[in-house]
Design an enzyme around this catalytic site. Sequence first.
Site, PDB file in Angstrom:
ATOM      1  N   GLU A   1       0.840  -1.201   0.000  1.00  0.00           N
ATOM      2  CA  GLU A   1       0.000   0.000   0.000  1.00  0.00           C
ATOM      3  C   GLU A   1       0.869   1.242   0.000  1.00  0.00           C
ATOM      4  OE1 GLU A   1      -3.152   0.195   2.933  1.00  0.00           O
ATOM      5  OE2 GLU A   1      -3.079  -1.967   3.171  1.00  0.00           O
TER       6      GLU A   1
ATOM      7  N   CYS B   1      -4.170  -4.970   2.383  1.00  0.00           N
ATOM      8  CA  CYS B   1      -3.238  -5.798   3.155  1.00  0.00           C
ATOM      9  C   CYS B   1      -3.021  -7.188   2.566  1.00  0.00           C
ATOM     10  CB  CYS B   1      -3.698  -5.899   4.601  1.00  0.00           C
ATOM     11  SG  CYS B   1      -3.680  -4.301   5.427  1.00  0.00           S
TER      12      CYS B   1
ATOM     13  N   HIS C   1      -3.886 -12.707   8.979  1.00  0.00           N
ATOM     14  CA  HIS C   1      -3.603 -11.272   8.923  1.00  0.00           C
ATOM     15  C   HIS C   1      -3.850 -10.698  10.316  1.00  0.00           C
ATOM     16  CE1 HIS C   1      -3.122  -7.216   7.773  1.00  0.00           C
ATOM     17  NE2 HIS C   1      -4.372  -6.902   8.022  1.00  0.00           N
TER      18      HIS C   1
END
Lengths: 135, 358
Positions: B91, B123, B246
Amino acid sequence: MEIPRHWRIKSQRYGLVGEVCPHCEIKIFPPRDVCPNCGGEAKEEYIFSGRGEVYSFTSLYDGPAGFEETTPYTVALIKLEEGPVVTAQLTDLGDASVEIGMPVEMVTRRIRSDGDERGMLIYGYKFRPLGLGPR
Amino acid sequence: MTSSEKSSLLLIPDRPVGFIGYGAYVPRYRLPGSAVARVWRFSEGGSPVKEKAVAGLDEDVITMSIEAARNALARAGIAASELRAVWIGSESHPYAVKPSGTVVAEALGATTSVSTGDWQFACKAGTEAIVAAMGLVGSGMGKYALAIGMDTAQGRPGDQLEYTAGSGGAAYIVGPADEALAVIEAAYSFVTDTPDFWRRQEQKYPEHGQRFTGDPAYFKHIHSAAETLLKETGTSASDYRFAVFHQPNPKFPQRAASLLGFNDEQIKDGLLVPVIGNTYAGAALIGLSAVLDIAQPGDRILVTSFGSGAGSDAFALRVTEAILERRGKAPSTAAYIARRTEIDYGTYVRFRGKLAMK
């Protein structure tokens, strides 16, 4: 704008790519195609290990144009394990004090931007204290 | 198993593939959660993390990717010129237009016969690149492909994200399964259009939907991806020694794991968010690198990423004997985490470009 100047030397800047003399086997950095030792033609590529030690150093608190936003920083002469001496910034020093003879390794970092925030980013070698482990 | 017998949902290439090398990177600076709390005095709770990793003034996704990739190449034991792809998910690509991948490929010595590109899926941009690398290697288009998830994560000053938005990530080289240190037995991607978190063009900081980031976004996608992968591969949580999810904060992956039947023992080694923060596209992948640093041959690992917008990629891995002789060839994830210089909020503001210089 100095785009061609930076572009031309990107390999040596990013990865310490130099030359080895096919006649006397001396390692050459930066590459210059003629052996500084025996004078013979030397165009064979050689990638340096990136390990070396601090030969001398100084700290800058008033940086030249393009480096104002990253002061203070330390510049050192690094004696590479293959022989040549290069000038580079030290980085990732943390609280470590720099000493002559300190073992260091090459990392590729952002050196500066060419001009203001609209300019190209210039990347190249710096050195940090050795000690993370094998590479 | 022939193609016709394969599950129609799983992503399994015709030629088996795996990771033949991996490498982590974490910058050395740490901002304690207490330093953020001191400045912003948030009304509820304290910091969800002990501290987060912060990139130095001369670091960005390009420089961090170069170091992680050099570590991956050292473990893989191949020449960079053998890579047919250098793909970076992030990102925080330093340029809006001009690939990070070209600089990284050039620095590694992977140019010129190489596909290069930057990936963007919040992500999960890094795991997206891995899925693509599986396709490239698994189809026989190339023998090796490098996929990286790396970020210098953004958070608006005063936003709760300031506690966690960290810097770091990991690089993976996908190659033939018979050379792998961990075979990718199957992958599965689950995607919907869910606006939980985004950053518009030319905006410096992301926006998020507060509580909307939980159930309809993170948990729905992680759970659906992992549950489908388990079901379609005929495995259950107890078949895996490790699971990595994550990790935007410590609570989300712990709850996601528990809902899927994984216990704390299975997730603790890959849960790095308390000490390095949420490294966005790097988060699941650096959790996996910490697990590969200690895994034993035969261990199975489940990895599930999450990217806002939203989607999850889930992978079922099996560690091979090759891990034993390869993992010592580059610095461990723990070595990077142990290398630590604490900074205060003012230094952080300077390092992350939050200070107006003109």
